[in-house]
Scaffold this motif. Structure first.
Motif, PDB file in Angstrom:
ATOM      1  N   ASP A 125      -0.140  13.875   4.315  1.00 31.00           N
ATOM      2  CA  ASP A 125       0.142  14.062   5.856  1.00 31.00           C
ATOM      3  C   ASP A 125       1.199  12.860   6.501  1.00 31.00           C
ATOM      4  OD1 ASP A 125       0.046  14.502   8.431  1.00 31.00           O
ATOM      5  OD2 ASP A 125      -2.039  14.381   8.857  1.00 31.00           O
ATOM      6  N   PRO A 126       2.333  13.106   7.053  1.00 28.19           N
ATOM      7  CA  PRO A 126       3.258  12.110   7.415  1.00 28.19           C
ATOM      8  C   PRO A 126       2.599  11.412   8.508  1.00 28.19           C
ATOM      9  CG  PRO A 126       4.241  14.118   7.794  1.00 28.19           C
ATOM     10  CD  PRO A 126       2.955  14.558   6.921  1.00 28.19           C
ATOM     11  N   TYR A 127       1.762  12.315   9.527  1.00 26.64           N
ATOM     12  CA  TYR A 127       1.374  11.722  10.602  1.00 26.64           C
ATOM     13  C   TYR A 127       0.319  10.468  10.285  1.00 26.64           C
ATOM     14  CZ  TYR A 127      -1.260  11.067  15.086  1.00 26.64           C
ATOM     15  OH  TYR A 127      -1.724  10.423  16.241  1.00 26.64           O
ATOM     16  N   TRP A 128      -0.355  10.626   9.143  1.00 28.13           N
ATOM     17  CA  TRP A 128      -1.517   9.794   8.929  1.00 28.13           C
ATOM     18  C   TRP A 128      -0.878   8.477   7.917  1.00 28.13           C
ATOM     19  CZ3 TRP A 128      -3.138   7.348   4.469  1.00 28.13           C
ATOM     20  CH2 TRP A 128      -4.288   6.851   4.415  1.00 28.13           C
TER      21      TRP A 128
ATOM     22  N   ARG B 147      -0.860   4.621   8.715  1.00 30.71           N
ATOM     23  CA  ARG B 147      -1.440   3.441   7.843  1.00 30.71           C
ATOM     24  C   ARG B 147      -0.513   2.302   7.262  1.00 30.71           C
ATOM     25  NH1 ARG B 147      -5.988   1.263   6.192  1.00 30.71           N
ATOM     26  NH2 ARG B 147      -6.248   0.924   3.828  1.00 30.71           N
ATOM     27  N   TYR B 148       0.698   2.865   7.172  1.00 26.05           N
ATOM     28  CA  TYR B 148       1.703   1.851   7.197  1.00 26.05           C
ATOM     29  C   TYR B 148       1.741   0.857   8.142  1.00 26.05           C
ATOM     30  CZ  TYR B 148       6.406   0.062   6.622  1.00 26.05           C
ATOM     31  OH  TYR B 148       7.842  -0.787   6.289  1.00 26.05           O
ATOM     32  N   GLU B 149       1.912   1.537   9.514  1.00 23.11           N
ATOM     33  CA  GLU B 149       1.642   0.583  10.700  1.00 23.11           C
ATOM     34  C   GLU B 149       0.319  -0.312  10.627  1.00 23.11           C
ATOM     35  OE1 GLU B 149       3.611  -0.792  14.001  1.00 23.11           O
ATOM     36  OE2 GLU B 149       4.250   0.354  12.350  1.00 23.11           O
TER      37      GLU B 149
ATOM     38  N   GLY C  27      10.753  12.155   5.021  1.00 18.70           N
ATOM     39  CA  GLY C  27      11.582  13.449   4.770  1.00 18.70           C
ATOM     40  C   GLY C  27      12.009  13.433   6.300  1.00 18.70           C
ATOM     41  N   ASP C  28      12.104  14.813   6.729  1.00 15.62           N
ATOM     42  CA  ASP C  28      12.444  15.201   8.218  1.00 15.62           C
ATOM     43  C   ASP C  28      11.293  15.049   9.203  1.00 15.62           C
ATOM     44  OD1 ASP C  28      14.961  16.038   7.034  1.00 15.62           O
ATOM     45  OD2 ASP C  28      14.367  17.962   6.568  1.00 15.62           O
ATOM     46  N   TYR C  29      10.055  14.400   8.977  1.00 16.78           N
ATOM     47  CA  TYR C  29       9.066  13.984   9.755  1.00 16.78           C
ATOM     48  C   TYR C  29       9.653  13.061  10.757  1.00 16.78           C
ATOM     49  CZ  TYR C  29       4.860  13.211  12.162  1.00 16.78           C
ATOM     50  OH  TYR C  29       4.056  12.790  13.026  1.00 16.78           O
ATOM     51  N   MET C  30       9.464  13.219  11.975  1.00 15.59           N
ATOM     52  CA  MET C  30       9.825  12.013  13.004  1.00 15.59           C
ATOM     53  C   MET C  30       8.820  11.905  14.186  1.00 15.59           C
ATOM     54  SD  MET C  30      11.714   9.454  13.964  1.00 15.59           S
ATOM     55  CE  MET C  30      13.151   9.430  12.679  1.00 15.59           C
TER      56      MET C  30
ATOM     57  N   ILE D  22       0.969  -1.134   0.096  1.00 18.93           N
ATOM     58  CA  ILE D  22       0.021  -0.023   0.088  1.00 18.93           C
ATOM     59  C   ILE D  22       0.818   1.267  -0.274  1.00 18.93           C
ATOM     60  CG2 ILE D  22      -1.958  -1.142   1.030  1.00 18.93           C
ATOM     61  CD1 ILE D  22      -1.272   0.388   3.744  1.00 18.93           C
ATOM     62  N   ASP D  23       2.004   1.220  -0.746  1.00 21.62           N
ATOM     63  CA  ASP D  23       3.078   2.472  -0.781  1.00 21.62           C
ATOM     64  C   ASP D  23       2.471   3.486  -1.181  1.00 21.62           C
ATOM     65  OD1 ASP D  23       4.930   0.429   0.186  1.00 21.62           O
ATOM     66  OD2 ASP D  23       5.610   0.068  -1.895  1.00 21.62           O
ATOM     67  N   GLN D  24       1.477   3.571  -2.071  1.00 21.10           N
ATOM     68  CA  GLN D  24       0.873   4.507  -2.829  1.00 21.10           C
ATOM     69  C   GLN D  24       0.065   5.558  -1.498  1.00 21.10           C
ATOM     70  OE1 GLN D  24      -1.404   3.171  -5.925  1.00 21.10           O
ATOM     71  NE2 GLN D  24       0.143   3.546  -7.638  1.00 21.10           N
ATOM     72  N   GLU D  25      -0.142   4.960  -0.699  1.00 25.01           N
ATOM     73  CA  GLU D  25      -0.762   5.354   0.697  1.00 25.01           C
ATOM     74  C   GLU D  25       0.191   5.970   1.806  1.00 25.01           C
ATOM     75  OE1 GLU D  25      -4.526   3.460   1.996  1.00 25.01           O
ATOM     76  OE2 GLU D  25      -4.375   2.352   0.384  1.00 25.01           O
ATOM     77  N   THR D  26       1.255   5.346   1.511  1.00 22.60           N
ATOM     78  CA  THR D  26       2.318   5.634   2.877  1.00 22.60           C
ATOM     79  C   THR D  26       3.666   6.059   2.271  1.00 22.60           C
ATOM     80  OG1 THR D  26       2.886   3.136   2.389  1.00 22.60           O
ATOM     81  CG2 THR D  26       1.059   3.579   3.871  1.00 22.60           C
ATOM     82  N   TRP D  27       4.565   5.419   1.796  1.00 18.01           N
ATOM     83  CA  TRP D  27       5.940   5.991   1.716  1.00 18.01           C
ATOM     84  C   TRP D  27       5.900   6.599   0.536  1.00 18.01           C
ATOM     85  CZ3 TRP D  27      10.931   4.237   3.886  1.00 18.01           C
ATOM     86  CH2 TRP D  27      10.428   3.460   5.235  1.00 18.01           C
TER      87      TRP D  27
END
Length: 261
Positions: free
Chosen positions: A90-93, A97-99, A169-172, A79-84
């Protein structure tokens, strides 16, 4: 649905599944190749589908081990198109979703292939699964192997990038951190119970140094594993080795005897 596939001289038993995933809230497709042997999870390249294992001829490359009953491969959807891959999202979401996809693998896919393999092999215990992928599939495979060594007892990762910076990116935050191998392994305690599991398994992380390859995080993991005494075979191939299927076929043939030995 169980069937046989014969394509390009390949003849092996296959099973196709389309099931609702509680973890993802949608139907997910997968396919199992082989009639017996150790279970292996194939994760496609970035944005890939379950049928890439067959369409990109990796089923043919692994045919000697599948047809001889040494391995049984389950190929799944990303489901990379929704995640990575959704770098504008939104990186938080996206990381959460990846999890959910990780949960889908751990709670749904792994039990499925373990059950089928146990049924076919007559094993009393539930066998561990070999995680396998190329490119971003390798990134996911290494992450699964390191996070869940009680489920994955082998790993073959070719041409991956092992930092979550690639997708986020830089989001952590804490969820990004736990999916970024160079970050969490750098701080991994050497007295952790997983250390005994790592030391009893076989894993290969390989990357070329030619066109389109990005070997920096492979080198980082190599240094971390050496410092912590984690026996992963981290292998860098030459500057002529490109980020491409032709090289991945050669690497699979080269490493499979070690993984299964």
């Amino acid at each position: 649905m169980t069937e046989g596939v014969t394509k390009g001289g390949i003849s092996m038993e296959t099973q196709y599944f389309k099931d609702y995933s509680p973890a993802l809230g949608r139907e997910m497709e997968c396919k199992v190749y082989g009639h017996a042997g150790r279970p292996m999870l194939f994760i496609p390249c970035q944005d890939g589908r379950f049928f890439d294992f067959e369409d990109f001829h990796m089923a043919g490359t692994l045919a000697p081990w599948i047809e001889s009953g040494q391995i049984m491969v389950i190929s799944i959807d990303t489901i990379d198109q929704e995640t990575w891959s959704d770098t504008n999202g939104d990186p938080y979401w996206r990381i959460r979703r990846y999890e959910q996809w990780i949960r889908y693998i751990v709670e749904e896919v792994v039990p499925k292939i373990q059950y089928i393999a146990k049924e076919r092999n007559g094993w009393d215990g539930l066998p561990g699964v070999i995680a396998f992928g190329c490119s971003l599939g390798a990134t996911h495979a290494v992450n699964l192997y390191l996070r869940f060594p009680y489920l994955f007892d082998g790993c073959l990762a070719l041409s991956g990038i092992y930092t979550a910076k690639y997708g986020f990116g830089d989001y952590m935050d804490e969820v990004v951190y736990q999916n970024s191998p160079v970050d969490y392994m750098a701080n991994f305690p050497t007295d952790h119970p997983y250390m005994d599991l790592y030391r009893s398994r076989k894993a290969v992380i390989c990357c070329g140094q030619g066109a389109w390859e990005q070997p920096d995080t492979t080198r980082q993991l190599k240094q971390i594993f050496e410092q912590k005494g984690i026996p992963v075979w981290v292998d860098l191939w030459g500057y002529d080795v490109k980020h491409d299927w032709d090289w991945w076929y050669q690497q699979v043939v080269y490493y499979m005897p070690y993984i299964l030995g």
